[in-house]
Design an enzyme around this catalytic site. Sequence first.
Site, PDB file in Angstrom:
ATOM      1  CD  GLU A  98     -53.830 -69.144  77.920  1.00  0.00           C
ATOM      2  OE1 GLU A  98     -53.507 -68.080  78.476  1.00  0.00           O
ATOM      3  OE2 GLU A  98     -53.251 -70.213  78.140  1.00  0.00           O
TER       4      GLU A  98
ATOM      5  CD  GLU B 237     -50.168 -71.940  76.034  1.00  0.00           C
ATOM      6  OE1 GLU B 237     -50.064 -71.700  77.258  1.00  0.00           O
ATOM      7  OE2 GLU B 237     -50.396 -71.066  75.179  1.00  0.00           O
TER       8      GLU B 237
HETATM    9  O1  IFM Z   1     -46.815 -67.982  78.863  1.00  0.00           O
HETATM   10  C1  IFM Z   1     -48.191 -68.234  78.918  1.00  0.00           C
HETATM   11  C2  IFM Z   1     -48.783 -68.282  77.533  1.00  0.00           C
HETATM   12  O2  IFM Z   1     -48.529 -67.119  76.814  1.00  0.00           O
HETATM   13  C3  IFM Z   1     -50.274 -68.460  77.625  1.00  0.00           C
HETATM   14  N1  IFM Z   1     -50.623 -69.567  78.461  1.00  0.00           N
HETATM   15  C4  IFM Z   1     -49.994 -69.661  79.754  1.00  0.00           C
HETATM   16  C5  IFM Z   1     -48.488 -69.534  79.611  1.00  0.00           C
HETATM   17  C6  IFM Z   1     -47.834 -69.639  81.003  1.00  0.00           C
HETATM   18  O3  IFM Z   1     -48.324 -68.669  81.853  1.00  0.00           O
END
Ligand code: IFM
Length: 483
Positions: free
Chosen positions: A169, A374
Site C-alpha cells: 500500500e 488483504e
Molecule cells: O492493518 C492494515 C494493514 O496494515 C494495511 N492494510 C489495511 C489494514 C487495516 O486497516
Amino acid sequence: MATNATTVFPRNFVWGAATASYQIEGAVDEGGRGLSIWDTFARTPGKVLNGDTGDIACDHYHRFGEDVGLMRELGIDSYRFSIAWPRMQPEGKGELNPDGLRFYSALLDRLESQQITPFPTLYHWDLPQSLGDQGGWTSRETSYRFADYVDKLVDALGPRVGQWITLNEPWCSAWLGYAVGQHAPGLTDLPAALAANHHLLLAHGLAVQAIRASSTAEVGITLNLAHVTPASEDPLDRQAAIFTEGNANRMFLDPLFRGAYPADMMELYGEATAEMEEGDLGVISTTIDFLGVNYYAPAIVGSRERLTELQALGYCVDTGRAPNLLDTTARAIHLKRPGFTSTQMGWEVEPATLTELLHNVRDQYRSIPIYITENGMSNADYVRHNGSVLDPARIAYLEGHLHAVAEAIASGVDVRGYYVWSLLDNFEWALGYSQRFGLIWVDYPTGERTPKASYYWYRDFIAAQAPLPRDRGVTSATMTLPA
Ligand code: IFM
C-alpha cells in the site's frame, strides 16, 4: 451481497492469511533491531490512540512457533507477512543483521515444516528511522537504499522464497504519512507526499530489477485500490470522484502498467509534482508477475462545495477517512450513505464492489495474476464467559467477499489467491489496539491466543475447497453461499 450462487474456486487457488511486522512482532529492542519511523511516531504523544505502540504487540517475535501452529490448524496454504527492514538493516544500510536473519530463517523453517508457503512483503511501513532522518521517502536516496537492502535480503533468503511483494500500500505510506499526517512520519505537506509517491514507486521498480537479477522468484506489488462512486450525477461530485480515484488508483497503476503518470492528476498537482529523472518511469514499469490487491470497503465521494446539498440527501461526512485529503484531492469529500452496514472502522460493507474493482483493473490495464492480499474487517469482538469469541459479522463479511472474488474469477479475472486480514488481532496503526481484525483474538496483557468463530469458519471453508489432496486430481470444489 451474496446471492444464491455457486462459488467455484480453481483447483490451485491459494488460501492464506496476512500480517505485518510492526503490527505483530513486538521485541522492538531485541536482536539488534534498529528504530523505525513507526517507533518514533507511536512514541510521540497524541499520534496513536491511547498512546499505544508496537513495542510488544502480539509478541510474535517470541511466539511465532505457536502462531505457525495456529496457521497449520487453520489449513492455510500460504502466509503473508512482512520483513522488518530495521530488524534486517538497523540503520538502513550496510550488512544484514545476523540476528534479524536468524529470526526470519527460523520463521521460514517453521513454515516449511508445516508446508505453508511464505509470501513475504519487503516493506510494510517500518522505515528505518535513520533513513527517516534523512528525508524518508521524500528523498530519492531512500529508493536506492531499499534496492540495496532487497538485493542483500534476496541473496540471503531468496532461495527459500518463490514470491516477493515489494511494497504494501504505497498510497498509505505516501499520502497518510506525508499529506494527511495520520501515519508516520506525520507530515502534512503535498509536495512531500508527491515526492514520496514517486520514490516509493521508484524503490519498487529498482527492487523488482534487483530480484530479477539474482533469482527466479516471482515479484509483485500490493496496492490498496479504491472503488469510488460519486455521490450524485452533479458534475462537481463526478469530478471529485475522478480525482479521488486518480489519487488512489491511477497514480500507482498508470506508472506501473503504462509507464506514465495520469495527465489530469499531474495538471491538478501542478508545481507540487515530484522531480523525476529520465528513465524513472521505465524502471517503475518493469514488468511484474502479479498484482496484490488489498480491499476493504467502497468509497462514496462528493464535492466539498456541495456538502450542504449532499447532507440534505442523507449523506454524512465519513470521519473515518483521511480528512486532509479534502485539500489534496481537489476538494473531494468522503461520505457515508444512510442505511449502509459498517464495520467497527466505520467502513461500509458492499462486497460486489470488489468484483467491479477487479473487472476495472483487468479492463483498464491488463490481465495479470491477482492475489487478494488483504480483506477482512474489524469488529467489536469480546471473549464470552465460556471462553469463545463469536463474530458472525466477520463471517458474513468474509463470505460476501469470497463470493465477490469467485464472481470475478467466473467472469475471467485471473485471481490466484485470497489472504484474510488478519491472522491475529494486532496494532492498527494510528488506532492502536482499538480495532480487532483477527481471526484469532489476542489478549494483549498475556499474549494468549483464542481462535474466534471466524477462524473455525475459514478453516472449514478452506477444507471444503479441497476435500482431497490437490495432487489427487481434484479439479475444483464448490460450495453454496447463503442468500
Ligand atoms: O492493518 C492494515 C494493514 O496494515 C494495511 N492494510 C489495511 C489494514 C487495516 O486497516
